[in-house]
Design a protein around this motif. Structure first.
Motif, PDB file in Angstrom:
ATOM      1  N   MET A 284       0.825  -1.207   0.000  1.00 12.10           N
ATOM      2  CA  MET A 284       0.000   0.000   0.000  1.00 12.10           C
ATOM      3  C   MET A 284       0.861   1.260   0.000  1.00 12.10           C
ATOM      4  O   MET A 284       0.569   2.227  -0.696  1.00 12.10           O
ATOM      5  N   ILE A 285       1.916   1.235   0.811  1.00 13.92           N
ATOM      6  CA  ILE A 285       2.808   2.402   0.854  1.00 13.92           C
ATOM      7  C   ILE A 285       3.489   2.591  -0.502  1.00 13.92           C
ATOM      8  O   ILE A 285       3.564   3.705  -1.028  1.00 13.92           O
ATOM      9  N   GLU A 286       3.960   1.480  -1.074  1.00 17.70           N
ATOM     10  CA  GLU A 286       4.621   1.572  -2.378  1.00 17.70           C
ATOM     11  C   GLU A 286       3.650   2.067  -3.442  1.00 17.70           C
ATOM     12  O   GLU A 286       4.008   2.888  -4.292  1.00 17.70           O
ATOM     13  N   ALA A 291       1.760   6.293  -6.991  1.00 13.81           N
ATOM     14  CA  ALA A 291       0.631   7.060  -7.527  1.00 13.81           C
ATOM     15  C   ALA A 291       0.756   8.551  -7.234  1.00 13.81           C
ATOM     16  O   ALA A 291      -0.103   9.332  -7.627  1.00 13.81           O
ATOM     17  N   GLY A 292       1.804   8.901  -6.500  1.00  9.16           N
ATOM     18  CA  GLY A 292       2.016  10.315  -6.217  1.00  9.16           C
ATOM     19  C   GLY A 292       1.147  10.870  -5.105  1.00  9.16           C
ATOM     20  O   GLY A 292       1.032  12.082  -4.947  1.00  9.16           O
TER      21      GLY A 292
END
Ligand code: PBG
Length: 329
Positions: A284-286, A291-292
């Motif tokens: 999720m963090i990645e 996705a900016g």
């Protein structure tokens, strides 16, 4: 009680030096445990698609990665095998092979980097053809007590190979006691048990199952043994039982969505309490960073610091190397 304007809380936030001086919690590389995936072959690095930046490493390349972790001040790594499909079976016998992938990985790391701790998972899911953590009966139910015997043998094989911490992640009842008794009777007095004491049946484990190759194999779900995400009090009971059975440290898993559980467990027992920031959280963090929608480094450090604030002794995180580098700069 002093109030505005005698008290201005912003005074304590007015410059970097004072923010640093007043920080209640700090992240240090020694707070981090790095999970690593191991595959067969030699000279191999297999990127895990759903875990951007994480790879499976063959045994011969694992030690250099462990060395890197040690250099960064990370005290411990957690090893997980991707067992070749041909070696997976209904009862997961490969888990008991003293020369299986995980045992070779443990020996390679302990040999090359003796100063780093090695933690291993006790559960059958990387070894079973159905992807469950325990033995399954004809009706598809997970058989508790027979599974304990296999898990105990698995823990002994890992301890004999040199594991410093065995971490039962299977959620069978009584497994910590059974493993502790076996470790004692075999003379493994210094092998610690980190119990996945409060492990939830979570939707955040998907990429991990890709990494160990069990996602496509899993029949059904794990809700008959992993905890219901609705429950918090029950986590306290689980931890109490595992401590009574001989766990040295406990874990709450997943991480961020269960910070309340972590804080409750730490407050209640005051024992070494670890959080596992699991694969889906990492992903999720990645994804957010890609996705900016957030800045990757800041997301990593803020989430890890949140575990410390909630009372974690340490955190298992796939971001351990990056986090250690960021802390160091
Ligand atoms: C296996 C195990 C799992 C994880 C750690 N050990 C998956 C599961 O229970 O299905 C998940 C870790 C992660 O998602 O990063 N018993």
């Amino acid at each position: 009680m002093s109030t505005y304007p005698n008290l201005r809380m912003r005074r304590g936030r007015s410059a970097p030096w004072i923010r640093e001086m007043l920080a209640e919690n700090r992240l240090h590389p020694s707070d981090l445990i790095l999970p690593m995936f191991v595959c067969e072959g030699s000279g191999c690095e297999e990127p895990v698609e759903s875990l951007r930046g994480v790879s499976r490493w063959s045994v011969d390349r694992l030690a250099e990665r462990a060395q890197e972790a040690a250099r960064l001040g990370i005290p411990c790594i957690a090893l997980f095998p991707n067992t070749p499909p041909a070696l997976r079976s209904e009862s997961g016998e490969e888990a008991l092979n003293a020369d299986n992938l995980i045992c070779r990985a443990i020996r390679a790391v302990k040999n090359a980097v003796p100063e780093i701790g090695v933690l291993t998972d006790v559960a059958l899911d990387p070894y079973t053809s159905h992807g469950h953590d325990g033995l399954v009966d004809a009706k598809g139910r997970i058989i508790n007590d027979d599974t304990l015997e296999v898990l105990t043998a698995q823990a002994l094989v890992q301890a004999a190979a040199g594991a410093d911490i065995v971490a039962p992640s299977d959620m069978m009842d009584g497994r910590v006691g059974a493993i502790r008794a076996a470790l004692e009777s075999e003379g493994h007095f210094d092998v610690s048990i980190m119990a996945y004491a409060a492990k939830y049946a979570s939707a955040f484990y998907g990429p991990f199952r890709d990494a160990v190759g069990s996602r496509g194999l899993l029949k059904g779900d794990k809700r008959a043994y992993q905890m219901n995400p609705a429950n918090g009090m029950e986590a306290v009971r689980e931890v109490e039982l595992d401590l009574a059975e001989g766990a040295d440290m406990v874990m709450v898993k997943p991480g961020l969505p269960y910070l309340d559980v972590l804080a409750r467990v730490k407050d209640e027992f005051g024992v070494p309490t670890f959080a596992y920031q699991v694969s889906g959280e990492y992903a999720m963090i990645e994804a957010a960073a890609a996705a900016g929608v957030g800045e990757r480094d800041a997301l990593i450090l803020e989430t890890l610091l949140a575990f410390k604030r909630a009372g974690a002794t340490g955190v298992l995180t796939y971001h351990a190397l990056d986090a250690a580098r960021l802390i160091g700069t």
